[in-house]
Design an enzyme around this catalytic site. Structure first.
Site, PDB file in Angstrom:
ATOM      1  N   GLU A  58     -13.677  -4.267  -1.331  1.00  0.00           N
ATOM      2  CA  GLU A  58     -13.397  -4.015   0.086  1.00  0.00           C
ATOM      3  C   GLU A  58     -14.706  -4.160   0.838  1.00  0.00           C
ATOM      4  OE1 GLU A  58     -11.881  -0.094  -0.269  1.00  0.00           O
ATOM      5  OE2 GLU A  58      -9.963  -0.736  -1.098  1.00  0.00           O
ATOM      6  N   ASP A  89       0.861  -1.184   0.000  1.00  0.00           N
ATOM      7  CA  ASP A  89       0.000   0.000   0.000  1.00  0.00           C
ATOM      8  C   ASP A  89       0.896   1.233   0.000  1.00  0.00           C
ATOM      9  OD1 ASP A  89      -2.200  -1.610   0.043  1.00  0.00           O
ATOM     10  OD2 ASP A  89      -2.617  -1.356   2.167  1.00  0.00           O
TER      11      ASP A  89
END
Length: 286
Positions: A129, A10
């Protein structure tokens, strides 16, 4: 059974970051340093996610992707802030092999079909998500877990597959960064509902969790904390390598207490003991 172990990196700006529940992001170091380490250890693919791209409606990973693609010869998937076919084309030309879509795909699902037709389904990965709701259903979120959509995550997975997605990355926001293990119900329900590969993400705290995700139905597993913490442990025992750009202070904190560090070879040995195998690192050079 052949599977893939995919380090997830990330990224915010020029930095590798890590959070819990996709929040509280802490800077760890340079993503290129971690990517090179994981490549050398035998990663099957790499997943780069610009975690603030959708918030600012742009992807800022092009320079990182170019530098990484020059040195690393395994598939590289890139996501975050990709809104148009031109955005996708630009990232692919920079050196990515795949792209992941979430926010833009939910806003305009036909983007999945158009992208799959233009670049091939194997190039298009849809990122989901999800948060478990009180009624036992999972809701899909966008903007790196910031925004509700009202969409049932499993139903959205089915639609994304029908529109032409080649793979799904399914992240449990509830488990992400916690080290509590993957949401096996989410993985199993998604994998049972679609005929395309499901990549499990969010929650790994030890090598055994990876095998659990594969047993639940995942075709591949994306992991972060377990691997990042392993790099940190190695650097902590080797003071000569503290100049690699790793922010030791952020990793040496109570939030990582549940994480049992493991290297990629250790994780691959663990899943092999449970009947799963992965690409041999040398195959990248064949």
């Amino acid at each position: 059974m052949l599977t893939r172990i995919i380090p997830r990196l990330d990224i915010k700006g020029p930095n590798l970051v890590k959070g819990i529940h996709l929040e509280g992001l802490r800077v760890l170091g340079k993503p290129e340093d971690f990517a090179r380490r994981y490549y050398e250890e035998g990663a099957d693919e790499l997943l780069f996610m610009d975690v603030v791209a959708s918030l600012y409606e742009r992807n800022s990973l092009l320079d990182i992707v170019r530098r990484t693609a020059d040195e690393i010869f395994i598939p590289l998937a890139v996501g975050g802030g990709l809104r148009t076919l031109d955005d996708i084309r630009t990232v692919l030309r920079a050196g990515a092999d795949k792209v992941t879509l979430n926010t833009a795909a939910i806003r305009r699902p036909e983007l999945i079909r158009e992208a799959a037709q233009r670049f091939g389904s194997s190039t298009i990965v849809v990122s989901i998500e999800a948060i478990l709701k009180a009624d036992g259903k999972y809701e899909a979120y966008t903007d790196n877990g910031r925004e509700k959509t009202g969409l049932d995550a499993i139903e959205w997975a089915v639609r994304a597959a029908e529109l032409g997605a080649g793979e799904l990355v399914v992240t449990s926001i509830d488990r992400e960064g916690t080290g509590r293990g993957f949401d096996l119900d989410l993985i199993g329900r998604t994998a049972s509902a679609v005929s395309i590969p499901v990549i499990a993400s969010g929650g790994a705290g030890k090598a055994g969790d990876v095998g659990d995700a594969l047993v639940a139905g995942a075709a591949a597993v994306a992991i972060a904390s377990v691997l990042h913490y392993n790099v940190f442990q190695d650097l902590k025992s080797d003071h000569l390598r503290f100049d690699a750009g790793i922010n030791l202070a952020h990793l040496d904190r109570p939030g990582f207490a549940r994480i049992q560090s493991a290297s990629l070879p250790q994780i691959k040995a663990e899943i092999a003991s449970r009947g799963f195998d992965s690409r041999i690192a040398e195959e990248a050079f064949v």
